[in-house]
Design an enzyme around this catalytic site. Structure first.
Site, PDB file in Angstrom:
ATOM      1  N   SER A   9       7.377  17.512  30.868  1.00 18.67           N
ATOM      2  CA  SER A   9       7.746  18.512  31.867  1.00 18.67           C
ATOM      3  C   SER A   9       7.638  17.975  33.293  1.00 18.67           C
ATOM      4  O   SER A   9       8.221  18.553  34.210  1.00 18.67           O
ATOM      5  CB  SER A   9       6.905  19.782  31.708  1.00 18.67           C
ATOM      6  OG  SER A   9       5.548  19.565  32.038  1.00 18.67           O
ATOM      7  N   THR A  59       3.545  17.259  25.879  1.00 16.49           N
ATOM      8  CA  THR A  59       2.460  16.604  25.138  1.00 16.49           C
ATOM      9  C   THR A  59       2.384  17.092  23.702  1.00 16.49           C
ATOM     10  O   THR A  59       2.073  16.318  22.794  1.00 16.49           O
ATOM     11  CB  THR A  59       1.115  16.844  25.857  1.00 16.49           C
ATOM     12  OG1 THR A  59       1.181  16.306  27.172  1.00 16.49           O
ATOM     13  CG2 THR A  59      -0.036  16.185  25.109  1.00 16.49           C
ATOM     14  N   THR A  95       2.728  20.844  29.802  1.00 16.74           N
ATOM     15  CA  THR A  95       1.823  21.682  30.587  1.00 16.74           C
ATOM     16  C   THR A  95       1.961  21.477  32.092  1.00 16.74           C
ATOM     17  O   THR A  95       1.601  22.352  32.874  1.00 16.74           O
ATOM     18  CB  THR A  95       0.354  21.412  30.195  1.00 16.74           C
ATOM     19  OG1 THR A  95       0.050  20.035  30.424  1.00 16.74           O
ATOM     20  CG2 THR A  95       0.113  21.751  28.727  1.00 16.74           C
ATOM     21  N   ASP A  96       2.515  20.334  32.522  1.00 11.72           N
ATOM     22  CA  ASP A  96       2.530  20.018  33.954  1.00 11.72           C
ATOM     23  C   ASP A  96       3.289  21.046  34.770  1.00 11.72           C
ATOM     24  O   ASP A  96       2.874  21.403  35.884  1.00 11.72           O
ATOM     25  CB  ASP A  96       3.132  18.637  34.188  1.00 11.72           C
ATOM     26  CG  ASP A  96       2.170  17.509  33.859  1.00 11.72           C
ATOM     27  OD1 ASP A  96       1.078  17.794  33.348  1.00 11.72           O
ATOM     28  OD2 ASP A  96       2.519  16.339  34.121  1.00 11.72           O
TER      29      ASP A  96
END
Length: 332
Positions: A52, A12, A87-88
């Site tokens: 990710s 992101t 971030t995932d």
């Protein structure tokens, strides 16, 4: 002047809005231009540009290889490394890098919850904070860190706990190691780190370990399907303190007999698993051969098990010791 390598992988923080949704498009040089950093020399490396949620073990290994190559370099050595990441699955990549991190210099992962073209984006601050931590001499020997929303978090035990809030990450085992405020780094604690494990080889890319969650009425169907698909290990996200049911206990016993390790974690975010309950609970699971994950979340237990299985076919006798060694200790 400190020299920092900045590795871009997408996420992101590098994303912009398009007609088909938010996608990673921007280079790390473009991201760096939004931070206003002036007192650090930064070497930009665009390694990949992916969300990710699309990452595979091969992506994680490629990041690990790049980190190792930078630290092995004798010409123009770096004082630390920053990785921009989605971030995932940041918690998986950070933990893998931490397991194999054998250098005193820090590796810092960061990202953003808002796209780079969003109003009031959090990416520039997070990136500036991450670079400041990587350049700080007090961050040496801390291993791999996640720096997000002003917090400095150890990789092991750190999870994404909030889907959209800016303070997305938190450690499920301890308070932050420090914080960054107005560009100033304050590190309160330097935990003792275990020895590094061997870095992943290309066998890591194809070593399958599945996470299966326990729920009311869960049976052996998904576990058996995972094994049939080639899983060499299973991580169970058990209920509560680490429980299952009699059917899963029987299946775990069969897996142990076939040499397929089972790690018992919990679907609860905070706290550690323990062998307390019978009648299908953690006590029965341990008796059937399951290994407790301690306070390590299922996502990171899977990374550890995948790394170990990719390097050895027989880890059953050492798995408990390894988990104890590389699982963070809960604070009181």
């Amino acid at each position: 002047m400190p020299r920092i390598a900045l590795i871009g992988t997408g996420g992101t923080i590098a994303s912009t809005s398009t007609a088909t949704g938010v996608v990673a498009t921007r280079t790390v040089t473009e991201l760096l231009g939004t931070t206003g950093l002036a007192d650090v020399e930064v070497e930009s490396i665009d390694l990949m540009t992916v969300g990710s949620y699309r990452m595979t073990p091969a992506h994680l290994r490629r990041i690990s290889d790049t980190v190792a190559q930078l630290f092995e370099r004798t010409e123009n050595p770096v004082d630390g490394i920053v990785i921009t990441h989605g971030t995932d699955t940041m918690e998986e990549t950070a933990f893998l890098l931490d397991l194999v991190h054998a250098d005193a210099r820090p590796v810092v992962l960061t990202g953003a919850q808002r796209a780079s073209d969003a109003p009031h984006g959090d990416g520039p601050r997070n990136l500036a904070d991450a670079v400041a931590v990587a350049a700080d001499p007090h961050a040496r020997t801390l291993g791999t860190l996640v720096v997000f929303a002003g917090q400095i978090l150890p990789a092991a035990g750190t999870r994404k706990l909030r889907t959209r809030a800016l303070d997305a990450f938190g450690s499920t085992t301890r308070e932050p190691l420090g914080e960054v405020a107005d560009g100033k780094v304050a590190i309160r604690e330097t935990p003792t780190r275990p020895a590094a494990l061997p870095r992943p080889t290309d066998a890591f890319d194809s070593t399958r370990v599945d996470i299966i969650e326990v729920y009311p009425g869960a049976d052996a169907t998904l576990i058996n399907a995972a094994v049939a698909a080639g899983a060499r290990g299973i991580v169970l996200a058990g209920t509560g303190i680490g429980n299952a049911n009699p059917t899963i206990v029987d299946t775990c016993r069969q897996l142990a007999g076939d040499g397929i390790p089972t790690i018992l974690a919990s679907r609860v975010p905070f706290g550690e698993v323990a062998a307390v309950y019978g009648h299908g609970g953690g006590t029965d699971m341990v008796a059937a051969g399951a290994i407790l994950s301690g306070s390590l979340p299922a996502t990171q237990a899977r990374i550890l098990l995948s790394l170990l299985l990719s390097q050895s076919s027989d880890i059953t006798t050492t798995l408990t010791h390894i988990i104890d060694t590389y699982t963070p200790t809960l604070e009181d």
